[in-house]
Every structure is written in structure tokens, then in C-alpha cells.
Motif scaffolding. Structure first.
Motif, PDB file in Angstrom:
ATOM      1  N   VAL A 371       0.861  -1.178   0.000  1.00 13.04           N
ATOM      2  CA  VAL A 371       0.000   0.000   0.000  1.00 13.04           C
ATOM      3  C   VAL A 371       0.899   1.231   0.000  1.00 13.04           C
ATOM      4  O   VAL A 371       1.649   1.463   0.955  1.00 13.04           O
ATOM      5  CB  VAL A 371      -0.935   0.025   1.228  1.00 13.04           C
ATOM      6  N   SER A 372       0.846   2.001  -1.062  1.00 18.09           N
ATOM      7  CA  SER A 372       1.694   3.187  -1.156  1.00 18.09           C
ATOM      8  C   SER A 372       1.222   4.248  -0.175  1.00 18.09           C
ATOM      9  O   SER A 372       0.076   4.233   0.297  1.00 18.09           O
ATOM     10  CB  SER A 372       1.663   3.749  -2.574  1.00 18.09           C
ATOM     11  N   LEU A 373       2.103   5.191   0.105  1.00 15.94           N
ATOM     12  CA  LEU A 373       1.724   6.296   0.983  1.00 15.94           C
ATOM     13  C   LEU A 373       0.575   7.089   0.373  1.00 15.94           C
ATOM     14  O   LEU A 373      -0.349   7.514   1.078  1.00 15.94           O
ATOM     15  CB  LEU A 373       2.928   7.204   1.234  1.00 15.94           C
ATOM     16  N   ASP A 374       0.599   7.276  -0.939  1.00 12.59           N
ATOM     17  CA  ASP A 374      -0.483   8.004  -1.602  1.00 12.59           C
ATOM     18  C   ASP A 374      -1.817   7.294  -1.397  1.00 12.59           C
ATOM     19  O   ASP A 374      -2.843   7.941  -1.137  1.00 12.59           O
ATOM     20  CB  ASP A 374      -0.192   8.141  -3.096  1.00 12.59           C
ATOM     21  N   GLU A 375      -1.830   5.967  -1.521  1.00 12.39           N
ATOM     22  CA  GLU A 375      -3.071   5.224  -1.320  1.00 12.39           C
ATOM     23  C   GLU A 375      -3.547   5.341   0.125  1.00 12.39           C
ATOM     24  O   GLU A 375      -4.747   5.459   0.405  1.00 12.39           O
ATOM     25  CB  GLU A 375      -2.886   3.753  -1.682  1.00 12.39           C
ATOM     26  N   LEU A 376      -2.605   5.306   1.049  1.00  4.97           N
ATOM     27  CA  LEU A 376      -2.947   5.446   2.458  1.00  4.97           C
ATOM     28  C   LEU A 376      -3.572   6.810   2.739  1.00  4.97           C
ATOM     29  O   LEU A 376      -4.598   6.913   3.425  1.00  4.97           O
ATOM     30  CB  LEU A 376      -1.689   5.245   3.310  1.00  4.97           C
ATOM     31  N   LEU A 377      -2.973   7.853   2.189  1.00  2.00           N
ATOM     32  CA  LEU A 377      -3.504   9.205   2.395  1.00  2.00           C
ATOM     33  C   LEU A 377      -4.876   9.361   1.731  1.00  2.00           C
ATOM     34  O   LEU A 377      -5.770  10.027   2.270  1.00  2.00           O
ATOM     35  CB  LEU A 377      -2.525  10.240   1.851  1.00  2.00           C
ATOM     36  N   GLU A 378      -5.046   8.737   0.562  1.00  2.00           N
ATOM     37  CA  GLU A 378      -6.351   8.771  -0.101  1.00  2.00           C
ATOM     38  C   GLU A 378      -7.405   8.052   0.739  1.00  2.00           C
ATOM     39  O   GLU A 378      -8.567   8.480   0.795  1.00  2.00           O
ATOM     40  CB  GLU A 378      -6.247   8.127  -1.483  1.00  2.00           C
ATOM     41  N   GLY A 379      -7.012   6.957   1.384  1.00  2.00           N
ATOM     42  CA  GLY A 379      -7.938   6.235   2.246  1.00  2.00           C
ATOM     43  C   GLY A 379      -8.410   7.097   3.402  1.00  2.00           C
ATOM     44  O   GLY A 379      -9.591   7.070   3.775  1.00  2.00           O
ATOM     45  N   ILE A 380      -7.486   7.860   3.976  1.00  2.00           N
ATOM     46  CA  ILE A 380      -7.856   8.772   5.072  1.00  2.00           C
ATOM     47  C   ILE A 380      -8.774   9.873   4.550  1.00  2.00           C
ATOM     48  O   ILE A 380      -9.787  10.211   5.166  1.00  2.00           O
ATOM     49  CB  ILE A 380      -6.592   9.355   5.719  1.00  2.00           C
ATOM     50  N   ASP A 381      -8.436  10.434   3.380  1.00  2.00           N
ATOM     51  CA  ASP A 381      -9.259  11.497   2.808  1.00  2.00           C
ATOM     52  C   ASP A 381     -10.678  11.029   2.486  1.00  2.00           C
ATOM     53  O   ASP A 381     -11.620  11.822   2.469  1.00  2.00           O
ATOM     54  CB  ASP A 381      -8.600  12.044   1.534  1.00  2.00           C
TER      55      ASP A 381
END
Length: 415
Positions: A371-381
Motif C-alpha cells: 500500500v503506497s503512501l499516496d493510497e494510504l492518504l487517499e484512504g484517510i481522505d
């Protein structure tokens, strides 16, 4: 994604790496998917004990040489045992990564488990147990786990008991090592200034684990107990309270709303718990939420340390804050603050090679993918106000369990 690579060796060991530009450090971990929940009843604490024993000498390194090997080049070597994992990890300048692989592989493959070292280390672990028993904060968390999981291994202490640790023999240790330290139970993760192909070649050359293929034993699904309270008294001054219940598994689909909810409830000095129990009421110095996520279960609760006469008041306040999350949607401003706080903390926390290495391994073990950092941040958003409210219902709209460790009155208060 281009910096992430994974290879599964012929023997079943998985090797995953993440190359990080502009750093000179490297971190590597040897992760075994075995922990205290995988022990038989007469083996309580042996996962943790074996972790200690891997530092006590191999065919070519003494215990002192193991301790000195990485330290003398400015690196760091350590290990930990959890309910589901045992991990040996090192951080160093990237030039010394081959040394770290050689040391860790030697420990994992060729530890001697000498009788005299076992006897000596039993004394060390018994002192570790004593230290935990002398910490009421540790005790109340253990009581909380036992109250939730009962006789299931998730409800037992990772350290084991005095009787179990004192009973371990060399045959016991060897049996557990040969049974659980199998290639198919192992993952090696590395991050930083690392070259994937070189790491793979190093591991293939240095690692030599028992190779007989064995069928993985299926972990028993825990049943949550219906007992709701446990109280014990000890010779202490401060009272310790935990309240909560079953949490989420590591891969739960509700994990992103949970991250946001947990931040609103207890994420720092501006959180609801901290503001109400400490800043506005002056009841406690230490108050925080805690959670453990496993493959198939989890636990979640709130801890507070305070005067015994304030325990009931604090419990009432905590229950009110949990109920508020169920009944009243958080504001848009609160949602944004929690998301920004989470994203900032996660991003800053991943600026070290060691943090990246740990994250890589847990993703593969629990999520089975990167899970990339971008995907993680998108999940939070993507988290909505309704999602926060729904995960609050999942966790708190039920009978909660309460564990307390209270003063027995034998220790006078100073002043």
C-alpha cells in the motif's frame, strides 16, 4: 511503486524491499509469523524466550560478538515478540547491510541454545516478568486482555508465567524453533539505500533454516468473553482503569474511519479525552486510547491513571465521550483536523528507513499487498462523518469491559 520489489525464494521465504532515494541508511528485519498466540498451553512465553536465546551465541559468534557486531559500526540491533510475530531487526549505514544480514541469518539459523545460557536467560526473563508485575499499568492491560479473551492465547501474557519459563529445557526451545522458524513462516523486509537483487543474493547465501515443509497450523479464532469487570488490588498509590472491548482486525474495511475516530477521541493533547479528563477536569496526568490489531480480531480501549476516589467519575466521563461519538456526528471541522493530523503524522513517521521497513513487513503479512503512501492518504481522505459514526457504533454500542488495578492501602501517600 517502482521502488518496491518482492521476491519469493525457492524455500518459501519472502524478501521485500523499498529503495529510498537520498538516504545512506538501511534497515532490515527478519520477521517470523509466530508469537504467543501460537504456543501450546505448556509453552506460554516460549516465543519471547526464544527471541532472547537467539542473541546468546551461534557456532561462530559469542553473545558478546552478536551484541558488538552491529554496534561497533554505529548501528542498532534489537528484537521484539508480539502475540503474532517475532522480529529481529537492525539499522545501519547501507555499507554495512551485508554484515547485518550475515549476523541476523547466523542468529536465526545457527543459534546453539546452550544449557548454561538457557538457565542464565531464565533468570533474566523472570526479572522481566517481575518488572512487569511491578508496573500496575502493565498489569491492568494484561487483565484487560485476559478479561476479553479468557483462556485463548491472545488473553495470556507474551512473557509467559514464572512456572512456564522456569520449566523450559533445551529440547523445548529446539522443538519450538524447528516447528515455527520455517522458511514459509518467514519474511525479510529491508528499506533505505538498498538494492533488492543484492539483498536476495545475500539472504540466499546466508540463511539456512529447517527446510522440511510443514502445513501451517490454523490459528484458533478467539471468542470474546461475556465477563465485564475485573478488579485487583496491589500495594500502589495510584489507581489504573481500562475500559473498552473487542476492536478491529488489521485488515478491517473500517480501518480508515477507525484511524480518524481514534484521532478525534485520543490523538494528542487536543483530543476529546485529553481535554475533558486532564485539561478541564484535572483528574489524570495520563489518559490515552489503546488498540491491538490481529489477523482475525483486535482489542480497543481507553486507559487512565488517577486517584481511586475519581475512578467512577472518570469511567462515567469516558463512557459519555464514547457514547457521544455514537449519537452525535463529529463536525466537518473536527473531521478535517483529524485527517490533517493523521496524514501529517503518518508522513513524518515514514521518513526513516526503519519505519519504512516495519511498514513493508506488516503490509505483506496482514494485507498481502503493498500500500503506497499516496493510497494510504487517499484512504484517510475518503473517510466521511457517517463512517466515523458507524465505526464508533461497531466498537462502543455494546456492553464494555472494565479492568482496574486499585491501591490496597498499604502504601502511604507522600505529603
Amino acid at each position: 511503486m517502482d521502488n518496491f520489489r518482492k521476491t519469493t525464494l525457492d524455500n518459501g521465504v519472502r524478501v521485500i524491499t523499498e529503495h529510498i532515494d537520498h538516504v545512506r541508511s538501511a534497515a532490515i528485519g527478519f520477521w517470523f509469523e509466530t508469537g504467543s498466540r501460537d504456543e501450546n498451553p505448556d509453552e506460554r512465553g516460549i516465543s519471547h524466550f526464544l527471541e532472547h536465546m537467539l542473541f546468546k551465541g551461534t557456532g561462530k559468534r559469542s553473545a558478546l560478538q552478536i551484541a558488538r557486531e552491529i554496534e561497533q559500526v554505529g548501528g542498532h540491533l534489537n528484537a521484539f515478540t508480539s502475540k503474532e510475530l517475532t522480529v529481529y531487526h537492525a539499522s545501519m549505514l547501507n555499507d554495512f547491510l551485508p554484515l547485518a544480514v550475515d549476523t541476523l541469518a547466523d542468529m536465526a539459523s545457527h543459534s546453539q541454545f546452550a544449557d548454561k545460557m538457557i538457565e542464565r536467560e531464565q533468570g533474566v526473563v523472570l526479572e522481566e516478568i517481575s518488572g512487569s508485575e511491578d508496573s500496575p499499568e502493565d498489569v491492568v492491560h494484561e487483565d484487560f486482555s485476559h478479561l476479553l479473551y479468557g483462556k485463548h492465547p491472545l488473553g495470556s501474557p507474551i512473557l509467559g508465567t514464572r512456572d512456564s519459563v522456569s520449566s523450559f529445557t533445551r529440547d523445548d526451545v529446539l522443538n519450538y524453533w524447528s516447528r515455527r522458524y520455517k522458511p514459509e513462516n518467514m519474511l525479510i523486509s529491508a528499506a533505505g539505500a538498498v538494492d533488492h537483487d543484492k539483498v536476495v543474493k545475500l539472504v540466499e547465501r546466508k540463511l539456512n533454516l529447517p527446510s522440511e515443509a510443514v502445513k501451517r497450523s490454523k490459528r484458533k479464532l478467539p471468542k470474546v468473553r461475556k465477563d465485564t469487570r475485573h478488579e485487583r488490588r496491589k500495594p500502589i498509590v495510584q489507581a489504573h482503569l481500562t475500559i473498552g472491548g473487542e476492536g478491529l482486525s488489521y485488515a478491517s474495511e473500517e480501518r480508515y474511519p477507525f484511524f480518524v475516530m481514534n484521532t478525534v477521541l485520543g490523538g494528542g493533547m487536543s483530543s476529546r479525552l485529553f481535554q475533558r479528563l486532564r485539561e478541564r477536569s484535572g483528574l489524570a496526568y495520563s489518559v490515552y486510547p489503546f488498540h491491538e490489531a490481529y489477523h482475525d480480531s483486535g482489542l480497543y480501549g481507553v486507559y487512565v491513571g488517577l486517584e481511586e476516589k475519581q475512578v467512577k467519575r472518570a469511567e462515567k466521563m469516558i463512557r459519555e465521550e464514547l457514547q457521544k461519538l455514537i449519537n452525535k456526528p463529529i463536525s466537518k471541522a473536527s473531521l478535517k483536523r483529524a485527517k490533517d493530523q493523521l496524514k501529517g503524522g503518518l508522513t513524518l513517521g515514514l521518513e526513516s528507513s526503519a519505519a519504512r521497513m516495519h511498514r513493508l513487513a506488516r503490509m505483506d503479512i496482514y494485507l498481502k499487498r503493498f500500500v503506497s503512501l499516496d493510497e494510504l492518504l487517499e484512504g484517510i481522505d475518503s473517510v466521511s462523518i457517517e463512517g466515523v459514526q458507524e465505526v464508533s457504533r461497531t466498537l462502543f454500542d455494546k456492553e464494555l469491559i472494565v479492568a482496574t488495578v486499585l491501591p490496597d492501602g498499604s502504601v502511604p501517600q507522600m505529603g
